[in-house]
Design an enzyme around this catalytic site. Structure first.
Site, PDB file in Angstrom:
ATOM      1  N   HIS A   1       7.556  -6.461   0.095  1.00 36.46           N
ATOM      2  CA  HIS A   1       6.362  -6.873   0.898  1.00 36.46           C
ATOM      3  C   HIS A   1       6.561  -7.849   1.937  1.00 36.46           C
ATOM      4  O   HIS A   1       6.202  -8.992   1.531  1.00 36.46           O
ATOM      5  CB  HIS A   1       5.452  -7.244  -0.338  1.00 36.46           C
TER       6      HIS A   1
ATOM      7  N   ARG B   1      -6.838  -8.141  -0.629  1.00 39.33           N
ATOM      8  CA  ARG B   1      -6.453  -9.382   0.135  1.00 39.33           C
ATOM      9  C   ARG B   1      -5.768  -8.760   1.386  1.00 39.33           C
ATOM     10  O   ARG B   1      -6.030  -9.021   2.453  1.00 39.33           O
ATOM     11  CB  ARG B   1      -5.706 -10.206  -0.763  1.00 39.33           C
ATOM     12  N   THR B   2      -4.635  -7.772   0.815  1.00 38.63           N
ATOM     13  CA  THR B   2      -3.777  -7.601   1.960  1.00 38.63           C
ATOM     14  C   THR B   2      -4.420  -6.757   3.092  1.00 38.63           C
ATOM     15  O   THR B   2      -4.084  -6.885   4.531  1.00 38.63           O
ATOM     16  CB  THR B   2      -2.416  -6.602   1.343  1.00 38.63           C
TER      17      THR B   2
ATOM     18  N   ARG C   1       0.686   0.882   2.907  1.00 38.50           N
ATOM     19  CA  ARG C   1       0.884   0.478   1.566  1.00 38.50           C
ATOM     20  C   ARG C   1       1.071   1.542   0.856  1.00 38.50           C
ATOM     21  O   ARG C   1       0.123   2.501   0.768  1.00 38.50           O
ATOM     22  CB  ARG C   1      -0.406  -0.372   1.135  1.00 38.50           C
TER      23      ARG C   1
ATOM     24  N   LYS D   1      -6.716  16.219  -1.182  1.00 35.61           N
ATOM     25  CA  LYS D   1      -6.678  17.503  -1.188  1.00 35.61           C
ATOM     26  C   LYS D   1      -5.250  18.120  -1.174  1.00 35.61           C
ATOM     27  O   LYS D   1      -4.892  19.418  -1.332  1.00 35.61           O
ATOM     28  CB  LYS D   1      -7.288  17.942  -0.068  1.00 35.61           C
TER      29      LYS D   1
END
Lengths: 182, 317
Positions: B141, B63-64, B113, B91
């Site tokens: 958030h 969604r975000t 995020r 890596k």
């Protein structure tokens, strides 16, 4: 501080422009008015009222905010940002004759942005331009179809249009430009 | 101009904690103008033409991330999204090295995020690009808080004076933290409700009424906001079982009936139906859950525009 237009003069000017619009378009069929925020919007509403009285029916009227289409958005990272306001065009502009309304025509960049914004809403049959004051100094090949008053100005001056709905009174004055970026 | 904000003071959006009430109002007002763009035949404006936005997502998100991508594209920015599973992070590259490498390619905005609280603050110090926090650990958030506030204001016309009940896992929730910071700044009456094991200490000092009785939180509420029970975090024995959680805290039609008749039901998603919310409530008449998703795009457009699109307002027409 010379007053170019007082309340009465502004009212007569808008009545004259309304008649010119009707003459040129042979009525108000397929006609719609779109005011450019901020002061183009109340001017468009007044023109719509006058057109409605003359033609006996309502002319759809919308409001356009051109902030997101400006070409100077990225020019300077400091200073106040233009506030984005709502665009409200509650009718289809396809195949209509759009009469764009703004207060002052100066460099032409606002109208360039307004044309880009309008085209994103559809394909009007034509776009005509009303301005209350044309102060010259165009930087783009843009010209108004209906002009309230042509006013030769210096770049050291600004033209202030005050509209009762926003500023509490109707007048157009020339003022010395505030100190700022030349 | 009185105390109305015309720009954001910071270069980044790291959290609601950094915003003033005037700045929050500026974002919400700008988002109102952005929302109209979604109803146009051509859903795109040129405001961020030539700007590059990198979406760097260290946690799974549909969604975000989608919402940010759509917002960026509607503003005409050039965007790329880095899915960590296929990047050099696997890596062994650190967040700082990844950021410095991206920075060398001169993006204008990095949307981050990350699972660690404070990751955005770290990037903010080493990057010239504007950092937008799309969720950092258990910290904040901010764009979710802003879109929730936008949705409430759209339905209720205001934020001040509303009773907002937030029910769920408050301890682990960054959505909760951004929401209480925002809603208390804007003068709402905020109640936080959950099992005692999931209530963070110190809520009173933040101006929030804590309770473990869902009926008390919901009674006469204008807004009922459910938070997800984060099943992946529930190894710690915070409550006996999901069924018991639903029995005690789940939002059922009976509990919703205690709120005001015109109360709205919110959820930041993804929902666990039958755990924190009954399907009849999630799909019921007061639910604005899908409005939240739609508004998320408008609010993120506003944030991106205010961070990257600002220039000097030339006074002349």
């Amino acid at each position: 501080m010379p007053v170019l237009m007082d309340r009465e003069r502004m009212s007569r000017t808008l009545t004259r422009i309304a008649h010119e619009i009707i003459e040129r378009n042979r009525g108000v069929d397929d006609l719609a008015l779109v005011g450019v925020r901020t002061r183009g919007v109340p001017i468009a509403r007044r023109l719509a009222a006058t057109l409605g009285e003359i033609a006996g029916r309502e002319v759809p009227t919308g409001a356009l905010d051109i902030t997101l289409y400006r070409d100077d958005l990225m020019m300077n990272a400091v200073g106040p940002q233009p506030i984005v306001r709502r665009t409200e065009i509650p009718f289809s502009i396809d195949a209509t004759h759009i009469v764009l309304v703004d207060d002052v025509l100066f460099t032409g960049r606002t109208i360039r942005a307004a044309l880009d914004a309008l085209i994103d809403f559809g394909r009007p049959q034509s776009i005509q331009l009303v301005v209350l004051v044309d102060r010259g100094h165009r930087e783009l090949p843009i010209k108004a179809d209906y002009v309230g008053k042509n006013v030769p100005t210096s770049l050291r001056e600004t033209v202030q249009v005050r509209i009762e709905e926003i500023d509490g009174r109707d007048e157009v004055v020339i003022e010395p430009a505030e100190k700022g970026p030349a | 101009m009185s105390d109305a904000a015309t720009r954001l003071r910071g270069k980044d959006l790291l959290g609601i904690a950094d915003l003033t009430a005037a700045e929050i109002t500026l974002v919400l007002d700008t988002a109102e103008a952005m929302k109209e763009i979604a109803s146009r035949p051509i859903k795109k404006v040129p405001a961020l033409r030539g700007k590059t936005v990198v979406n760097l997502f260290y946690e799974p998100s549909t969604r975000t991330r989608t919402s940010f991508e759509i917002a960026e594209k509607r503003l005409s920015a050039d965007t790329l999204s880095i899915a960590i599973a296929s990047s050099s992070v696997v890596k062994g590259e650190t967040l700082v090295d990844t950021a410095l490498n991206l920075e060398a390619m001169a993006p204008d905005i990095i949307v981050l995020r990350h699972g660690s609280s404070g990751a955005c603050h770290l990037l903010s110090r080493i990057c010239r690009a504007a950092i937008v926090n799309a969720g950092d650990g258990m910290h904040e958030h901010p764009t979710q808080g802003l879109l929730d506030a936008f949705t409430i204001r759209e339905r209720k016309g205001r934020l001040a004076g509303l009773k907002v009940a937030i029910v769920g896992d408050l301890l682990h929730s960054r959505v909760f933290r951004s929401n209480i910071l925002l809603l208390t700044k804007m003068g709402a009456d905020v109640w936080g409700c959950g099992p005692p094991t999931l209530l963070p200490p110190g809520l009173e000092q933040l101006g929030v009424h804590p309770t473990s009785r869902v009926e008390e939180a919901v009674r006469d509420a204008d807004v009922v906001m459910m938070l997800r029970i984060q099943l992946e975090r529930m190894q710690g024995g915070f409550f006996p079982s999901l069924r018991e959680y639903f029995n005690v805290f789940g939002m059922t039609p009976e509990r919703v009936a205690l709120a005001k008749p015109d109360a709205i039901i919110m959820h930041p998603g993804p929902m666990n139906r039958g755990v924190e919310i009954a399907s009849e409530v999630a799909d019921g008449p007061g639910s604005v859950i899908l409005d939240q998703v739609a508004n998320g795009v408008a609010v993120r457009m506003a944030v991106l525009f205010l961070l990257a699109g600002g220039g000097e307002h030339v006074a002349a027409a």
